[in-house]
Design a protein around this motif. Structure first.
Motif, PDB file in Angstrom:
ATOM      1  N   GLN A  34       0.836  -1.199   0.000  1.00  0.00           N
ATOM      2  CA  GLN A  34       0.000   0.000   0.000  1.00  0.00           C
ATOM      3  C   GLN A  34       0.873   1.252   0.000  1.00  0.00           C
ATOM      4  O   GLN A  34       1.927   1.294   0.635  1.00  0.00           O
ATOM      5  CB  GLN A  34      -0.890  -0.021   1.238  1.00  0.00           C
ATOM      6  N   SER A  35       0.428   2.265  -0.699  1.00  0.00           N
ATOM      7  CA  SER A  35       1.138   3.531  -0.745  1.00  0.00           C
ATOM      8  C   SER A  35       1.282   4.103   0.663  1.00  0.00           C
ATOM      9  O   SER A  35       0.330   4.127   1.427  1.00  0.00           O
ATOM     10  CB  SER A  35       0.367   4.503  -1.630  1.00  0.00           C
ATOM     11  N   GLY A  36       2.493   4.525   1.008  1.00  0.00           N
ATOM     12  CA  GLY A  36       2.764   5.083   2.326  1.00  0.00           C
ATOM     13  C   GLY A  36       3.399   4.106   3.296  1.00  0.00           C
ATOM     14  O   GLY A  36       3.879   4.497   4.355  1.00  0.00           O
ATOM     15  N   VAL A  68       9.881   4.656   1.749  1.00  0.00           N
ATOM     16  CA  VAL A  68       8.417   4.681   1.782  1.00  0.00           C
ATOM     17  C   VAL A  68       7.942   4.274   0.390  1.00  0.00           C
ATOM     18  O   VAL A  68       8.434   4.790  -0.616  1.00  0.00           O
ATOM     19  CB  VAL A  68       7.878   6.081   2.145  1.00  0.00           C
ATOM     20  N   ILE A  69       6.998   3.350   0.337  1.00  0.00           N
ATOM     21  CA  ILE A  69       6.423   2.919  -0.942  1.00  0.00           C
ATOM     22  C   ILE A  69       5.432   3.976  -1.402  1.00  0.00           C
ATOM     23  O   ILE A  69       4.552   4.382  -0.640  1.00  0.00           O
ATOM     24  CB  ILE A  69       5.688   1.566  -0.790  1.00  0.00           C
ATOM     25  N   ILE A  70       5.583   4.424  -2.650  1.00  0.00           N
ATOM     26  CA  ILE A  70       4.605   5.381  -3.167  1.00  0.00           C
ATOM     27  C   ILE A  70       3.714   4.777  -4.241  1.00  0.00           C
ATOM     28  O   ILE A  70       2.649   5.304  -4.529  1.00  0.00           O
ATOM     29  CB  ILE A  70       5.254   6.675  -3.697  1.00  0.00           C
ATOM     30  N   VAL A  87       7.968  -2.283  -6.892  1.00  0.00           N
ATOM     31  CA  VAL A  87       7.491  -1.199  -6.036  1.00  0.00           C
ATOM     32  C   VAL A  87       8.340   0.027  -6.370  1.00  0.00           C
ATOM     33  O   VAL A  87       9.465  -0.099  -6.860  1.00  0.00           O
ATOM     34  CB  VAL A  87       7.597  -1.530  -4.528  1.00  0.00           C
ATOM     35  N   TYR A  88       7.805   1.183  -6.111  1.00  0.00           N
ATOM     36  CA  TYR A  88       8.507   2.439  -6.358  1.00  0.00           C
ATOM     37  C   TYR A  88       8.709   3.103  -5.007  1.00  0.00           C
ATOM     38  O   TYR A  88       7.753   3.387  -4.293  1.00  0.00           O
ATOM     39  CB  TYR A  88       7.703   3.302  -7.332  1.00  0.00           C
TER      40      TYR A  88
END
Length: 90
Positions: free
Chosen positions: A8-10, A26-28, A35-36
């Motif tokens: 999940q983002s964040g 932190v995954i954005i 993942v970015y």
């Protein structure tokens, strides 16, 4: 196979492989293979690090400041990312 909801983002994540091994990000964004990641210093929102899912360790926690930005619909900034990582490491 991984569940996309996990990334999940964040969400916070550690790098498990590569020259950045052990670094906190932190995954954005995420897709089924990558993942970015951003850290707000070297990898900014504008140019996130693309990393394979198998090369990260998820920390099932979204920092409160990031969660507030997501819930209110505000754009997450590099300063928010830096602050969230710094608070988590304390």
């Amino acid at each position: 196979m991984y569940q996309l909801e996990t990334f999940q983002s964040g969400t916070l994540a550690y790098s498990k492989a590569g020259h950045d091994k052990g670094k906190l990000y932190v995954i954005i964004e995420a897709d089924y293979e990558y993942v970015y990641l951003v850290d707000g210093i070297y990898k900014k929102i504008d140019s996130p690090k693309k990393k394979k899912i198998k090369h990260i360790q998820i920390i099932n926690e979204i920092p409160e400041s990031i969660k507030e930005c997501i819930n209110s619909g505000q754009k997450i900034t590099d300063i928010d990312i830096k602050r969230a990582i710094k608070q988590f490491l304390k």
